[in-house]
Write a protein that holds these residues in place. Sequence first.
Motif, short mmCIF file in Angstrom:
data_model
loop_
_atom_site.label_atom_id
_atom_site.label_comp_id
_atom_site.label_asym_id
_atom_site.label_seq_id
_atom_site.Cartn_x
_atom_site.Cartn_y
_atom_site.Cartn_z
N ILE A 1 -3.45 51.44 -38.96
CA ILE A 1 -3.86 52.61 -38.18
C ILE A 1 -5.02 53.32 -38.86
CG2 ILE A 1 -3.16 54.92 -37.40
CD1 ILE A 1 -0.34 53.77 -36.98
N GLY A 2 -4.88 53.54 -40.19
CA GLY A 2 -5.94 54.21 -40.94
C GLY A 2 -7.25 53.44 -40.91
N GLY A 3 -7.17 52.12 -41.09
CA GLY A 3 -8.37 51.29 -41.06
C GLY A 3 -9.04 51.30 -39.70
N THR A 4 -8.22 51.22 -38.65
CA THR A 4 -8.76 51.24 -37.28
C THR A 4 -9.40 52.58 -36.97
OG1 THR A 4 -7.02 49.69 -36.58
CG2 THR A 4 -8.19 50.90 -34.85
N MET A 5 -8.74 53.67 -37.37
CA MET A 5 -9.31 55.00 -37.13
C MET A 5 -10.61 55.19 -37.90
SD MET A 5 -5.93 57.46 -37.12
CE MET A 5 -6.88 58.97 -36.91
N GLY A 6 -10.68 54.63 -39.12
CA GLY A 6 -11.91 54.70 -39.89
C GLY A 6 -13.05 54.00 -39.18
N TYR A 7 -12.74 52.84 -38.58
CA TYR A 7 -13.76 52.09 -37.84
C TYR A 7 -14.20 52.85 -36.59
CZ TYR A 7 -16.12 48.33 -35.39
OH TYR A 7 -17.06 47.58 -34.72
N VAL A 8 -13.23 53.44 -35.87
CA VAL A 8 -13.55 54.21 -34.67
C VAL A 8 -14.39 55.43 -35.02
CG1 VAL A 8 -12.56 55.62 -32.81
CG2 VAL A 8 -11.53 53.41 -33.39
N MET A 9 -14.03 56.12 -36.10
CA MET A 9 -14.79 57.31 -36.53
C MET A 9 -16.23 56.96 -36.85
SD MET A 9 -12.32 59.67 -38.90
CE MET A 9 -12.47 58.52 -40.23
#
Length: 239
Positions: free
Chosen positions: A99-107
């Motif tokens: 989740i953290g990695g995906t949110m980092g990519y989206v951000m």
Amino acid sequence: MQLGLAPKTIKYLMFAFNLFFVITGIVLLSIGLVIHGVYYQYQHFLDNSFLSVPSLLVAVGSIIFVIAFFGCCGAVRESHCMIVTFCTLLTAIFILEIIGGTMGYVMRTRVATVAEEKMHETMSQYNDSKEIQFVWDNLQRDFECCGTRNASEWTVLKNLTGIPMSCCDTPVGAIGNTSCTIESPTLHHVGCMDAFARFAEKHAAKIAGVGLTLAAIQLIGIFLSSYLARSIRNCYQTM
């Protein structure tokens, strides 16, 4: 109760993995704290979601130390219950890191849009808020930039009498009142949005890379703990 050779090998691998697991916790904790500090310094130009992801890394990094305890103790005592608990918690950490990695990519893809909106919003508050003034001055000095897209944006604001001094480099040995204008030779011609967006994107990419990489590594721990738990259970059933 004695485990067979293969399960014993898995047990020793569990020890080695837990040591590495603690190191990943320290890495997550350190990166989370550093990026949180960076984002917090410029929080006026970002929304709350940018602060929540490094905070998630800090929380995960802290929890890892507790999870490693279950892994080590479970392997030493050959406790099926503790190994299963370790495996379950490790799976939860795996999901959080994804989740953290995906949110980092989206951000990373939203930085420019959010930064431009926040910068335009706060520029008009420059003379009304000491806090906004301090943040903008630091941004313009640190990134050697001026305005959101260019220096001329400061001149069209009704409540400002001119361009902030932070838009220009102060000449060495300057004494008395100096001013910063469009014609100043030391004016920063680069807009802050592009410079800041590249800066924030770089840190968002770090979050994505660290989160997804460590999540992949956790799969090894999930496999080892599952295998050891199954081996312990089989030993109990054959006694």
